[in-house]
Structures are given as C-alpha cells and as structure tokens.
Design a protein around this motif. Structure first.
Motif, PDB file in Angstrom:
ATOM      1  N   ALA A 148      43.543  28.249  32.636  1.00 49.53           N
ATOM      2  CA  ALA A 148      42.526  27.441  31.964  1.00 49.53           C
ATOM      3  C   ALA A 148      42.194  26.251  32.839  1.00 49.53           C
ATOM      4  CB  ALA A 148      43.029  26.964  30.597  1.00 49.53           C
ATOM      5  N   GLY A 149      40.904  26.020  33.082  1.00 48.42           N
ATOM      6  CA  GLY A 149      40.527  24.871  33.899  1.00 48.42           C
ATOM      7  C   GLY A 149      39.033  24.828  34.162  1.00 48.42           C
ATOM      8  N   ASP A 150      38.543  23.625  34.421  1.00 49.26           N
ATOM      9  CA  ASP A 150      37.106  23.440  34.604  1.00 49.26           C
ATOM     10  C   ASP A 150      36.723  22.934  35.993  1.00 49.26           C
ATOM     11  OD1 ASP A 150      36.792  24.132  31.884  1.00 49.26           O
ATOM     12  OD2 ASP A 150      37.421  22.105  31.351  1.00 49.26           O
ATOM     13  N   MET A 196      42.773  36.094  33.077  1.00 52.09           N
ATOM     14  CA  MET A 196      41.608  35.715  32.281  1.00 52.09           C
ATOM     15  C   MET A 196      41.451  34.220  32.515  1.00 52.09           C
ATOM     16  SD  MET A 196      43.207  35.807  28.455  1.00 52.09           S
ATOM     17  CE  MET A 196      44.847  36.509  28.354  1.00 52.09           C
ATOM     18  N   TRP A 197      40.220  33.808  32.730  1.00 55.58           N
ATOM     19  CA  TRP A 197      39.972  32.390  33.069  1.00 55.58           C
ATOM     20  C   TRP A 197      39.205  31.726  31.933  1.00 55.58           C
ATOM     21  CZ3 TRP A 197      35.542  30.794  36.882  1.00 55.58           C
ATOM     22  CH2 TRP A 197      35.427  29.402  36.894  1.00 55.58           C
ATOM     23  N   LEU A 198      39.842  30.747  31.330  1.00 56.26           N
ATOM     24  CA  LEU A 198      39.230  30.017  30.221  1.00 56.26           C
ATOM     25  C   LEU A 198      38.598  28.735  30.743  1.00 56.26           C
ATOM     26  CD1 LEU A 198      41.414  31.881  28.916  1.00 56.26           C
ATOM     27  CD2 LEU A 198      41.623  30.174  27.113  1.00 56.26           C
ATOM     28  N   THR A 199      37.332  28.538  30.400  1.00 56.28           N
ATOM     29  CA  THR A 199      36.635  27.343  30.902  1.00 56.28           C
ATOM     30  C   THR A 199      35.489  26.961  29.989  1.00 56.28           C
ATOM     31  OG1 THR A 199      35.549  26.355  32.837  1.00 56.28           O
ATOM     32  CG2 THR A 199      35.066  28.671  32.401  1.00 56.28           C
ATOM     33  N   ALA A 239      42.609  29.081  21.958  1.00 58.12           N
ATOM     34  CA  ALA A 239      42.366  30.393  22.565  1.00 58.12           C
ATOM     35  C   ALA A 239      43.483  30.746  23.549  1.00 58.12           C
ATOM     36  CB  ALA A 239      41.014  30.388  23.276  1.00 58.12           C
ATOM     37  N   ALA A 240      43.892  29.769  24.357  1.00 55.85           N
ATOM     38  CA  ALA A 240      44.942  30.042  25.343  1.00 55.85           C
ATOM     39  C   ALA A 240      46.245  30.412  24.637  1.00 55.85           C
ATOM     40  CB  ALA A 240      45.154  28.826  26.241  1.00 55.85           C
ATOM     41  N   GLY A 241      46.525  29.738  23.528  1.00 58.24           N
ATOM     42  CA  GLY A 241      47.741  30.045  22.773  1.00 58.24           C
ATOM     43  C   GLY A 241      47.740  31.474  22.263  1.00 58.24           C
ATOM     44  N   ARG A 242      46.617  31.874  21.666  1.00 56.30           N
ATOM     45  CA  ARG A 242      46.527  33.238  21.113  1.00 56.30           C
ATOM     46  C   ARG A 242      46.573  34.290  22.222  1.00 56.30           C
ATOM     47  NH1 ARG A 242      41.632  33.878  17.215  1.00 56.30           N
ATOM     48  NH2 ARG A 242      42.692  35.843  16.805  1.00 56.30           N
ATOM     49  N   MET A 243      45.869  34.010  23.299  1.00 63.46           N
ATOM     50  CA  MET A 243      45.816  34.994  24.390  1.00 63.46           C
ATOM     51  C   MET A 243      47.162  35.097  25.101  1.00 63.46           C
ATOM     52  SD  MET A 243      42.036  34.055  25.725  1.00 63.46           S
ATOM     53  CE  MET A 243      40.656  34.226  24.591  1.00 63.46           C
TER      54      MET A 243
END
Lengths: 141, 109
Positions: free
Chosen positions: B29-31, B45-48, B100-104
């Motif tokens: 996860a990062g922006d 998977m990349w969360l942003t 989302a990161a927690g669930r994934m």
C-alpha cells in the motif's frame, strides 16, 4: 546472442506521458526471452531514469544494449547536471517541483531505486552541461 | 489466489481486467510512486489512492498483479485507457486503504 542496441528518445515536459520508452523496452526484452525478474529490474531502472530526465532535464535519450551477459542502460540528457551526487543518491532527497510531487513523484527515490535494482550504477555529470546515468543489470547464466 | 478470486471475495469494482488468472502473492500500500517501485514486489496487489496515468506505468514496471484504487477513488480517463492498452488489472473498492489492506491480508494469510 549478438549485442542488440536500442535507442529511445525521452520527451521532455510532460510527466504524465513518461513511461513510453520503458514500456517499449520492456516489450522488447520480453521478446528476447530474458528472465522476468531481470526484465523487471531493467524496466524499473529505465522508468526512474525517464522520470528524472522529464523532471530535471527536459528529456533526453536512452540507449540500451543487451548481450548474453548483461543489459546496459545509458540515460543521456543535456540538463542542468547534478551539483551534489552524494546527496542525490540519498533516499528522500529531491529537488523536484510541486507538479512532480502532486503526481506522486519527487520522493527522492529515483536514483536510489536505480541503484537498488541494478548491479552497477555510474553517474557522469557536469553542472550546466548534462548527466549520463549508466546502469548495468547482469543476466544470470 | 488469482486476481479473479480476489475480486469475487471482496466484491471489488472492475475498471480494467486483462489477466484475471494472474496470481496474487502479496500486497503493498502506498501513494508515492517511486517508493512503491522501490518496495513493492512482483505479484503484489497494490493499494493506492493515486489515480493518474503514471499509476499504469508503475504497475507495469513493478510487475504487480493488480492495482486497487481505495476510498472509492475513480481512475482518471487517461489511467483507464492506459490500463486497458497496457494490460494492467485495475480494480477499486470504496473501503479505506487500512480496512481493505486488512481484509486482503487476511485472505492471503
């Protein structure tokens, strides 16, 4: 494998368009059948170089050479040069402007990432004349 | 787990999906885009919340399995077209990055 030489112009000005040269190189490396992790390293180095050239030097040219042993990427620009290379290599140090930062760049990770993902990185820079950053990614035999 | 299984398990929004069978092996996860390129791994998977066109290029170079725009962020039209053109799996969720990161993460554990 014979040495393959590829040349990609990098347009200056528009950061949003950056990545075209890297995308093209990635496709070519894939076609050459190089290992996936090697392609990834080269692609990240090239993309960071492209971003740097767009932010700091109004574009330039990337020259890529591939032979059996290694990929050599030379990012050549006629920009302002890097006054303090040691500082520029530090994670978190950046001279990028607000536009680059708004787009998610300018974190001071460009050159450090190129070092992280390459086997050798050299910076040849002259203030007022330009910079050539060369990275080498070795191909495991 | 595959990208398609991730979509089904978390009811993710699909913006662009060219490789649903791609294996997801981790997450990041990062922006800050360069930070992501330095730290994310191939197959993540990349969360942003970043939604500009450069996200497609970073996803491609870093070889992530998919991009997930969190917090209900919609992709810029140029990101959407670039993702389709370059074959980047681009998904979305209304959840916060943290949730989302927690669930994934739990799904991958």
């Amino acid at each position: 494998m014979e040495t393959i030489k590829l040349i990609y112009p990098v347009e200056g000005g528009d950061l949003i368009e950056a990545g075209e040269a890297s995308s093209k190189m990635k496709l070519t490396l894939k076609k050459l059948g190089l290992p996936q992790d090697i392609i990834r390293k080269a692609s990240i180095c090239m993309y960071e170089g492209e971003i740097n050239m767009v932010i700091h030097a109004d574009g330039g040219q990337a020259e890529v050479e591939v032979d059996m042993n290694q990929i050599t990427i030379r990012m050549i620009d006629s920009g302002p040069g890097i006054p303090d290379v040691e500082k520029a290599m530090q994670e978190g140090f950046s001279t990028a402007g607000p536009t680059a930062r708004e787009l998610g760049f300018g974190a001071g990770m460009g050159l450090p990432n190129m070092k992280r993902y390459s086997d050798d990185l050299t910076i040849d820079t002259t203030v007022g004349k330009g910079t050539t950053v060369t990275v080498i990614i070795k191909i495991p035999q | 787990m595959t990208v398609q299984q991730l979509i089904d398990a978390l009811s993710l929004t699909v913006f662009s999906l060219s490789d649903p069978q791609r294996q997801v092996t981790g997450g990041y996860a990062g922006d800050l885009l360069s930070w992501v390129m330095g730290r994310a791994q191939s197959g993540d998977m990349w969360l942003t919340i970043m939604s500009n066109q450069n996200v497609a290029a970073v996803a491609l170079m870093a070889d992530v399995a998919c991009v997930i725009l969190t917090e209900g962020v919609q992709p810029d039209p140029t990101l959407l077209s670039r993702a389709q053109e370059k074959g980047v799996n681009l998904l979305g969720t209304p959840e916060s990055t943290f949730t989302a990161a927690g669930r994934m993460g739990a799904l991958l554990a």
